[in-house]
Design a protein around this motif. Sequence first.
Motif, PDB file in Angstrom:
ATOM      1  N   THR A 131       0.860  -1.262   0.010  1.00  0.00           N
ATOM      2  CA  THR A 131      -0.382   0.406  -0.013  1.00  0.00           C
ATOM      3  C   THR A 131       1.127   1.036  -0.205  1.00  0.00           C
ATOM      4  N   LEU A 132       0.656   2.176  -1.387  1.00  0.00           N
ATOM      5  CA  LEU A 132       0.803   3.577  -1.271  1.00  0.00           C
ATOM      6  C   LEU A 132       0.537   4.506  -0.457  1.00  0.00           C
ATOM      7  N   SER A 133       1.292   5.625   0.739  1.00  0.00           N
ATOM      8  CA  SER A 133       0.398   5.897   1.592  1.00  0.00           C
ATOM      9  C   SER A 133      -0.220   7.722   0.597  1.00  0.00           C
ATOM     10  N   SER A 134      -0.942   7.585   0.860  1.00  0.00           N
ATOM     11  CA  SER A 134      -0.848   9.332   0.354  1.00  0.00           C
ATOM     12  C   SER A 134       0.164  10.342   0.243  1.00  0.00           C
ATOM     13  N   GLU A 135       1.400  10.110   1.413  1.00  0.00           N
ATOM     14  CA  GLU A 135       2.333  11.531   1.033  1.00  0.00           C
ATOM     15  C   GLU A 135       3.573  10.835   0.314  1.00  0.00           C
ATOM     16  N   GLY A 136       3.253   9.416   0.254  1.00  0.00           N
ATOM     17  CA  GLY A 136       4.141   8.762  -0.874  1.00  0.00           C
ATOM     18  C   GLY A 136       4.082   8.971  -2.058  1.00  0.00           C
ATOM     19  N   ARG A 137       2.159   8.919  -2.750  1.00  0.00           N
ATOM     20  CA  ARG A 137       1.890   9.078  -3.827  1.00  0.00           C
ATOM     21  C   ARG A 137       2.497  10.695  -3.771  1.00  0.00           C
ATOM     22  N   ALA A 138       1.918  11.959  -3.205  1.00  0.00           N
ATOM     23  CA  ALA A 138       2.182  13.157  -3.181  1.00  0.00           C
ATOM     24  C   ALA A 138       4.128  13.111  -3.646  1.00  0.00           C
ATOM     25  N   THR A 139       4.761  12.304  -2.917  1.00  0.00           N
ATOM     26  CA  THR A 139       6.558  13.078  -2.876  1.00  0.00           C
ATOM     27  C   THR A 139       6.883  12.229  -4.492  1.00  0.00           C
ATOM     28  N   LEU A 140       5.732  10.736  -4.935  1.00  0.00           N
ATOM     29  CA  LEU A 140       6.257  10.659  -6.386  1.00  0.00           C
ATOM     30  C   LEU A 140       5.618  11.335  -7.301  1.00  0.00           C
ATOM     31  N   GLY A 141       4.764  12.673  -7.041  1.00  0.00           N
ATOM     32  CA  GLY A 141       4.153  13.247  -8.148  1.00  0.00           C
ATOM     33  C   GLY A 141       3.458  12.192  -8.562  1.00  0.00           C
ATOM     34  N   LEU A 142       2.522  10.966  -8.308  1.00  0.00           N
ATOM     35  CA  LEU A 142       2.230  10.164  -9.663  1.00  0.00           C
ATOM     36  C   LEU A 142       0.845  10.721  -9.898  1.00  0.00           C
ATOM     37  N   LEU A 143       0.418  11.097 -11.277  1.00  0.00           N
ATOM     38  CA  LEU A 143      -0.117  11.240 -11.469  1.00  0.00           C
ATOM     39  C   LEU A 143      -1.836  10.243 -11.802  1.00  0.00           C
ATOM     40  N   PRO A 144      -3.293  11.251 -11.788  1.00  0.00           N
ATOM     41  CA  PRO A 144      -3.755  10.685 -11.519  1.00  0.00           C
ATOM     42  C   PRO A 144      -4.674   9.512 -13.331  1.00  0.00           C
ATOM     43  N   ASN A 145      -3.976   8.833 -14.225  1.00  0.00           N
ATOM     44  CA  ASN A 145      -4.034   9.047 -15.505  1.00  0.00           C
ATOM     45  C   ASN A 145      -4.727   7.562 -15.610  1.00  0.00           C
ATOM     46  N   GLN A 146      -4.893   6.720 -16.618  1.00  0.00           N
ATOM     47  CA  GLN A 146      -4.934   5.433 -16.621  1.00  0.00           C
ATOM     48  C   GLN A 146      -3.660   4.932 -16.914  1.00  0.00           C
ATOM     49  N   ALA A 147      -2.594   5.483 -17.481  1.00  0.00           N
ATOM     50  CA  ALA A 147      -1.510   4.959 -17.152  1.00  0.00           C
ATOM     51  C   ALA A 147      -0.487   4.889 -15.661  1.00  0.00           C
ATOM     52  N   THR A 148      -0.693   5.894 -15.177  1.00  0.00           N
ATOM     53  CA  THR A 148      -0.196   5.595 -13.790  1.00  0.00           C
ATOM     54  C   THR A 148      -0.963   4.240 -12.634  1.00  0.00           C
ATOM     55  N   ARG A 149      -2.632   4.492 -12.953  1.00  0.00           N
ATOM     56  CA  ARG A 149      -3.515   3.577 -12.606  1.00  0.00           C
ATOM     57  C   ARG A 149      -2.860   1.766 -13.555  1.00  0.00           C
ATOM     58  N   GLU A 150      -2.689   1.259 -14.633  1.00  0.00           N
ATOM     59  CA  GLU A 150      -2.417   0.855 -14.949  1.00  0.00           C
ATOM     60  C   GLU A 150      -1.030   0.097 -14.473  1.00  0.00           C
ATOM     61  N   LEU A 151       0.744   0.833 -13.973  1.00  0.00           N
ATOM     62  CA  LEU A 151       1.744   0.222 -13.510  1.00  0.00           C
ATOM     63  C   LEU A 151       1.651  -0.153 -12.529  1.00  0.00           C
ATOM     64  N   LEU A 152       0.096   0.938 -11.623  1.00  0.00           N
ATOM     65  CA  LEU A 152       0.934   0.743 -10.193  1.00  0.00           C
ATOM     66  C   LEU A 152      -0.316  -0.374 -10.280  1.00  0.00           C
ATOM     67  N   THR A 153      -1.233  -0.610 -10.637  1.00  0.00           N
ATOM     68  CA  THR A 153      -1.867  -2.395 -10.715  1.00  0.00           C
ATOM     69  C   THR A 153      -1.313  -3.041 -11.229  1.00  0.00           C
ATOM     70  N   GLY A 154      -0.251  -3.258 -11.689  1.00  0.00           N
ATOM     71  CA  GLY A 154       0.812  -4.493 -12.652  1.00  0.00           C
ATOM     72  C   GLY A 154       1.603  -4.660 -11.074  1.00  0.00           C
ATOM     73  N   ALA A 155       2.204  -3.349 -10.784  1.00  0.00           N
ATOM     74  CA  ALA A 155       2.811  -4.207  -9.953  1.00  0.00           C
ATOM     75  C   ALA A 155       2.429  -3.805  -8.477  1.00  0.00           C
ATOM     76  N   GLY A 156       1.043  -4.408  -8.120  1.00  0.00           N
ATOM     77  CA  GLY A 156       0.717  -4.874  -7.019  1.00  0.00           C
ATOM     78  C   GLY A 156       0.798  -3.826  -5.716  1.00  0.00           C
ATOM     79  N   VAL A 157       0.245  -2.717  -6.664  1.00  0.00           N
ATOM     80  CA  VAL A 157       0.408  -1.295  -5.583  1.00  0.00           C
ATOM     81  C   VAL A 157      -1.487  -0.720  -5.191  1.00  0.00           C
ATOM     82  N   GLU A 158      -1.041  -0.836  -3.616  1.00  0.00           N
ATOM     83  CA  GLU A 158      -2.760  -0.637  -3.674  1.00  0.00           C
ATOM     84  C   GLU A 158      -2.580   1.128  -3.433  1.00  0.00           C
ATOM     85  N   LEU A 159      -3.497   2.326  -3.177  1.00  0.00           N
ATOM     86  CA  LEU A 159      -3.340   3.333  -3.015  1.00  0.00           C
ATOM     87  C   LEU A 159      -4.273   4.000  -1.762  1.00  0.00           C
ATOM     88  N   ALA A 160      -3.446   4.670  -0.212  1.00  0.00           N
ATOM     89  CA  ALA A 160      -4.142   4.700   0.736  1.00  0.00           C
ATOM     90  C   ALA A 160      -5.656   5.589   0.841  1.00  0.00           C
TER      91      ALA A 160
END
Length: 219
Positions: free
Chosen positions: A190-219
């Motif tokens: 699980t990636l925390s909201s703070e970690g997501r902000a630090t990584l600067g992840l965009l809320p788009n399809q490409a990001t969702r697919e990469l995180l899903t493939g990597a087995g990463v859930e968002l807090a």
Amino acid sequence: MTTRTLDHLRRGARIHSVLYASFIARNTDRQYDVVWEGLGYRRTTKAGATGIVVFSKSGAVGAFFEPESPRNPKTAKKKTPLGDHVKGIPTALGNVAKRETFPAMALDTADPAVTAVFWSDPKGALVGARPWDDLLADGAYLVEPETQAPDACIATLGETYGIDEARLAVVRDLFASPAALKLPANGRVTLSSEGRATLGLLPNQATRELLTGAGVELA
């Protein structure tokens, strides 16, 4: 001799996915690409090299195409039969190769375009029908960083993408901390909201697919 393992490859593919999601959030020039196709982890370059590692319950099979390889079936005078690439592969993984890995390598050709193949042996080591250095030269270099231990993989990819230490620390905590290394290599995190902000992840399809493939859930 360095032993490359399925465990490292699984973790490395997940590490690369998260770091790449962070990279493309700030960069439009994509010299490389990282995508998931179900349980298949695909890497490509602008130069035309491509490869996919298909993970399964039996292990993993990776197939690669390097256009400059003398084994390039599009240019070689004598084509290498697919069977030669998988001599010695366990039966279950041979079936994965035939059913999933090789068909994924038929991109712009009727038949799979393959210059290198590796798989995981019963002990979890990554092996092939030829020496590892030959496999690297013929395309497996595409996932060479992913075969390193997690800390080394993060350092290598961080340098490749020019990612700052704050973002690397987030990924290190997810995949290379003592707690993370106690989890199965494919265990969800699980990636925390703070970690997501630090990584600067965009809320788009490409990001969702990469995180899903990597087995990463968002807090």
